[in-house]
Design an enzyme around this catalytic site. Structure first.
Site, short mmCIF file in Angstrom:
data_model
loop_
_atom_site.label_atom_id
_atom_site.label_comp_id
_atom_site.label_asym_id
_atom_site.label_seq_id
_atom_site.Cartn_x
_atom_site.Cartn_y
_atom_site.Cartn_z
N ASP A 3 66.33 11.26 -26.10
CA ASP A 3 67.32 12.17 -26.69
C ASP A 3 67.95 13.06 -25.63
OD1 ASP A 3 67.02 11.40 -29.46
OD2 ASP A 3 64.99 12.17 -29.25
N ASP B 165 63.57 9.53 -20.53
CA ASP B 165 63.61 10.26 -21.79
C ASP B 165 64.68 9.60 -22.67
OD1 ASP B 165 63.51 12.47 -23.67
OD2 ASP B 165 65.37 13.18 -22.74
C1 XBP Z 1 63.86 15.22 -28.29
C2 XBP Z 1 63.25 15.87 -29.45
C3 XBP Z 1 63.01 15.11 -30.67
C4 XBP Z 1 64.17 14.89 -31.59
C5 XBP Z 1 63.70 14.62 -32.99
O1 XBP Z 1 62.88 14.60 -27.54
O2 XBP Z 1 62.87 16.99 -29.37
O3 XBP Z 1 62.10 15.86 -31.38
O4 XBP Z 1 64.99 16.05 -31.60
O5 XBP Z 1 62.86 13.55 -33.05
P1 XBP Z 1 63.19 13.76 -26.21
P2 XBP Z 1 61.87 13.36 -34.32
O6 XBP Z 1 64.37 14.37 -25.53
O7 XBP Z 1 61.92 13.91 -25.42
O8 XBP Z 1 63.43 12.35 -26.63
O9 XBP Z 1 62.51 14.03 -35.50
O10 XBP Z 1 61.75 11.89 -34.51
O11 XBP Z 1 60.54 14.01 -33.98
MG MG Z 2 65.62 14.91 -24.00
#
Ligand code: XBP
Ligand code: MG
Length: 257
Positions: free
Chosen positions: A12, A10
């Site tokens: 973020d 993953d």
């Molecule tokens: C994390 C998220 C993302 C970001 C925003 O996803 O929920 O939506 O907060 O990204 P992960 P965008 O942990 O799976 O990476 O604004 O580009 O949609």
């Molecule tokens: Mg995440």
């Protein structure tokens, strides 16, 4: 010890703590630039994280927290434009080096590369955000370390749906039992497990520490590096303070349940 062919990360919250000081700040800058008086506080953003995906998160905010907002006729177009602006602000923040990788991430990626373990990404975030983070935190060419990058709107349903992990497994021609997933959130664990991946390593952060991770193989503070030791919150503790390849090979499927 159970083998594995690939590690799927993953982005973020897992590769880097991007939500509070990256995505949230970028959303707020986009709102201000559009002349909106919306301000997503650290606390409110924690609630908004229950919905993954930035466009989906803006709509959730309007539906649940700002019902008085007079919506334009073309709501989808309005949200899309706002989100494109947010992505620009996010990339600028990453370009300025606002967010480092979490402890142990670069180390583990290096160990995986040295051993020929395949690498991939499975995230709900926009593809440009992935490259902005990787290009600003890892050596030149690091995007090429990842054989497959599954990101954003490439699948119809974002996490906690399994679509993005299923897509990455298909692209890599691997089975769910051949890989280990790395996540920071309960939505991410649900997504990986929904795709049949039963080895999931969780490193929590400020927004996700209280979530239910009973389906994960191990829950830790970080992956551990020379400065910060990995500490187990649930499941086995790496004896040398680091999540390394031998530790990953020893992992059971789940912590409990
Ligand atoms: C994390 C998220 C993302 C970001 C925003 O996803 O929920 O939506 O907060 O990204 P992960 P965008 O942990 O799976 O990476 O604004 O580009 O949609
Ligand atoms: Mg995440």
């Amino acid at each position: 010890m159970a083998g594995f062919d690939a590690l799927i990360f993953d982005v973020d919250g897992t590769l880097a703590d991007t939500e509070r000081d990256g995505h949230r700040v970028a959303f707020n800058r986009a709102f201000a630039e559009a002349g909106l008086d919306w301000e997503w506080s650290v606390e409110l953003y924690g609630s908004l994280l229950s919905v993954t995906g930035g466009k989906e998160r803006i709509l959730y905010y309007l539906n649940e927290y700002n019902t008085g907002f007079e919506r334009p006729d073309d709501l989808a177009g309005f949200v899309g434009e706002l989100h494109r602006s947010k992505t620009r602000h996010y990339m600028a923040l990453m370009g300025a080096g606002a967010i480092p990788l979490r402890p142990g991430v670069a180390r583990l990626l290096g160990e995986a590369r040295d051993s020929g373990t395949r690498l991939a990404i499975a995230t709900t975030t926009t593809p440009e955000n992935v490259s902005a983070l990787i290009e600003n935190t890892l050596p030149d060419g690091a995007m090429g370390w990842f054989e497959v990058i599954g990101a954003g709107d490439i699948v119809p349903h974002k996490k906690p749906a399994p679509d993005i992990y299923e897509w990455v497994l298909r692209e890599m021609r691997l089975g769910a039992g051949d890989v280990i997933a790395f996540e920071d959130s309960a939505h991410g664990v649900s997504s990986a497990m929904g795709a049949g991946i039963d080895r999931v390593v969780v490193t929590v952060n400020g927004y996700t520490a209280g979530q239910d991770f009973s389906a994960a193989s191990v829950v830790l503070n970080t992956l551990g590096d020379a400065v910060v030791s990995a500490q187990a919150i649930a499941g086995p503790l790496p004896s040398n303070g680091r999540v390394d390849l031998p530790f990953l090979a020893s992992l059971p499927g789940r912590v409990s349940g």
